[in-house]
Scaffold this motif. Structure first.
Motif, PDB file in Angstrom:
ATOM      1  N   UNK A  34       0.728  -1.282   0.120  1.00  0.00           N
ATOM      2  CA  UNK A  34       0.005   0.069   0.014  1.00  0.00           C
ATOM      3  C   UNK A  34       0.961   1.340  -0.080  1.00  0.00           C
ATOM      4  N   UNK A  35       0.347   2.331  -0.498  1.00  0.00           N
ATOM      5  CA  UNK A  35       1.082   3.483  -0.532  1.00  0.00           C
ATOM      6  C   UNK A  35       2.088   3.466  -1.647  1.00  0.00           C
ATOM      7  N   UNK A  36       3.076   4.403  -1.574  1.00  0.00           N
ATOM      8  CA  UNK A  36       3.993   4.330  -2.825  1.00  0.00           C
ATOM      9  C   UNK A  36       4.993   3.222  -2.592  1.00  0.00           C
ATOM     10  N   UNK A  37       5.750   2.723  -3.580  1.00  0.00           N
ATOM     11  CA  UNK A  37       6.769   1.840  -3.319  1.00  0.00           C
ATOM     12  C   UNK A  37       8.077   2.340  -2.816  1.00  0.00           C
ATOM     13  N   UNK A  38       8.628   1.480  -2.253  1.00  0.00           N
ATOM     14  CA  UNK A  38      10.198   2.110  -1.599  1.00  0.00           C
ATOM     15  C   UNK A  38      10.795   2.616  -2.713  1.00  0.00           C
ATOM     16  N   UNK A  39      11.752   3.547  -2.340  1.00  0.00           N
ATOM     17  CA  UNK A  39      12.694   4.574  -3.219  1.00  0.00           C
ATOM     18  C   UNK A  39      13.592   3.378  -3.922  1.00  0.00           C
ATOM     19  N   UNK A  40      13.439   3.724  -5.262  1.00  0.00           N
ATOM     20  CA  UNK A  40      14.100   2.950  -6.437  1.00  0.00           C
ATOM     21  C   UNK A  40      15.863   3.852  -6.527  1.00  0.00           C
ATOM     22  N   UNK A  41      16.687   2.911  -5.968  1.00  0.00           N
ATOM     23  CA  UNK A  41      17.893   3.447  -5.886  1.00  0.00           C
ATOM     24  C   UNK A  41      18.536   3.601  -7.365  1.00  0.00           C
ATOM     25  N   UNK A  42      18.264   2.322  -7.947  1.00  0.00           N
ATOM     26  CA  UNK A  42      18.578   2.093  -9.347  1.00  0.00           C
ATOM     27  C   UNK A  42      18.038   3.314 -10.272  1.00  0.00           C
ATOM     28  N   UNK A  43      17.004   3.535 -10.379  1.00  0.00           N
ATOM     29  CA  UNK A  43      16.294   4.588 -11.028  1.00  0.00           C
ATOM     30  C   UNK A  43      16.893   5.733 -11.001  1.00  0.00           C
ATOM     31  N   UNK A  44      16.948   6.109  -9.557  1.00  0.00           N
ATOM     32  CA  UNK A  44      17.810   7.423  -9.110  1.00  0.00           C
ATOM     33  C   UNK A  44      19.153   7.545  -9.680  1.00  0.00           C
ATOM     34  N   UNK A  45      19.742   6.471  -9.450  1.00  0.00           N
ATOM     35  CA  UNK A  45      21.319   6.389  -9.946  1.00  0.00           C
ATOM     36  C   UNK A  45      21.317   6.403 -11.584  1.00  0.00           C
ATOM     37  N   UNK A  46      20.420   5.975 -12.266  1.00  0.00           N
ATOM     38  CA  UNK A  46      20.278   5.886 -13.619  1.00  0.00           C
ATOM     39  C   UNK A  46      20.210   7.545 -14.152  1.00  0.00           C
ATOM     40  N   UNK A  47      19.163   8.265 -13.445  1.00  0.00           N
ATOM     41  CA  UNK A  47      18.736   9.582 -13.698  1.00  0.00           C
ATOM     42  C   UNK A  47      20.168  10.277 -13.368  1.00  0.00           C
ATOM     43  N   UNK A  48      20.821  10.287 -12.129  1.00  0.00           N
ATOM     44  CA  UNK A  48      21.863  11.082 -11.811  1.00  0.00           C
ATOM     45  C   UNK A  48      23.162  10.825 -12.837  1.00  0.00           C
ATOM     46  N   UNK A  49      23.194   9.614 -13.271  1.00  0.00           N
ATOM     47  CA  UNK A  49      24.431   9.286 -14.284  1.00  0.00           C
ATOM     48  C   UNK A  49      24.139  10.127 -15.371  1.00  0.00           C
ATOM     49  N   UNK A  50      22.993  10.088 -15.966  1.00  0.00           N
ATOM     50  CA  UNK A  50      22.586  10.522 -17.251  1.00  0.00           C
ATOM     51  C   UNK A  50      22.713  12.252 -16.963  1.00  0.00           C
ATOM     52  N   UNK A  51      22.443  12.962 -15.993  1.00  0.00           N
ATOM     53  CA  UNK A  51      22.378  14.401 -15.602  1.00  0.00           C
ATOM     54  C   UNK A  51      24.034  14.479 -15.417  1.00  0.00           C
ATOM     55  N   UNK A  52      24.811  13.658 -15.067  1.00  0.00           N
ATOM     56  CA  UNK A  52      26.244  14.110 -14.687  1.00  0.00           C
ATOM     57  C   UNK A  52      27.067  13.780 -15.985  1.00  0.00           C
ATOM     58  N   UNK A  53      26.544  12.742 -17.051  1.00  0.00           N
ATOM     59  CA  UNK A  53      27.193  12.816 -18.285  1.00  0.00           C
ATOM     60  C   UNK A  53      26.997  14.333 -19.130  1.00  0.00           C
TER      61      UNK A  53
END
Length: 190
Positions: A34-53
């Motif tokens: 119930x409620x939102x799923x736990x934070x997805x650190x892999x997704x967060x990492x993929x986003x951060x990696x793209x932005x850093x690139x």
């Protein structure tokens, strides 16, 4: 296409984030969470990696803007589908959603209201609007949100909001089926 290659292109990055978020939402739903799923650190990492690139290539602002346009457009499209393609229902939802987001944003530099403004730009494109006009209308609130020295973090917050919102909508549209989500996002990112 590898994750690294996908991260260098805003469209591929958008659909990678949507796939990861929607599949996380589907897995959480299947487990009866119930409620939102736990934070997805892999997704967060993929986003951060793209932005850093993009930052390292001195392309953060334009590439992040395109990423956010993709995510906002997908979010608006998914919500429109959920509401049965009814523009009046969508407009009513957008007003209520904007109010809700604004009320829940309590920190000094909230991304939510800027995201709602960007979503409104995407959803209210006048007939015949040229792509460069739309980009200009999106760039104004996006660039105003970015603080000097915090551009990567600020861009990440906006993209993260859209990825989470749109991923939830996509999971619902795909009836929480991870294979359908993967097939859809793969086809759209090509």
């Amino acid at each position: 296409m590898s994750e690294t290659t996908a991260q260098s292109r805003p469209r591929s990055t958008a659909f990678t984030l949507l796939r990861m978020t929607a599949q996380g939402e589907a897995a959480h739903h299947a487990a009866g969470g119930e409620g939102p799923p736990p934070a997805d650190m892999d997704m967060y990492g993929a986003l951060t990696a793209a932005l850093e690139t993009w930052r390292d290539a001195d392309r953060l602002r334009p590439q992040a803007l395109v990423l956010i346009e993709w995510l906002a457009t997908e979010h608006a499209g998914y919500r429109t589908q959920i509401l049965g393609q009814d523009q009046d229902r969508f407009d009513s939802w957008l007003r209520a959603f904007g109010d809700e987001v604004s009320l829940t944003q309590r920190h000094p530099h909230p991304a939510g209201p800027t995201c709602v403004e960007l979503l409104t730009v995407v959803a209210s494109a006048p007939p015949g609007e040229r792509p460069e006009e739309r980009v200009s209308r999106l760039a104004v609130p996006f660039l105003a949100y970015l603080r000097p020295g915090s551009e990567l973090e600020d861009a990440r917050e906006i993209a993260l909001n859209f990825a989470l919102w749109a991923g939830q909508e996509l999971a619902a549209l795909m009836q929480y089926d991870c294979q359908r989500i993967a097939g859809y996002t793969q086809a759209r990112s090509s």
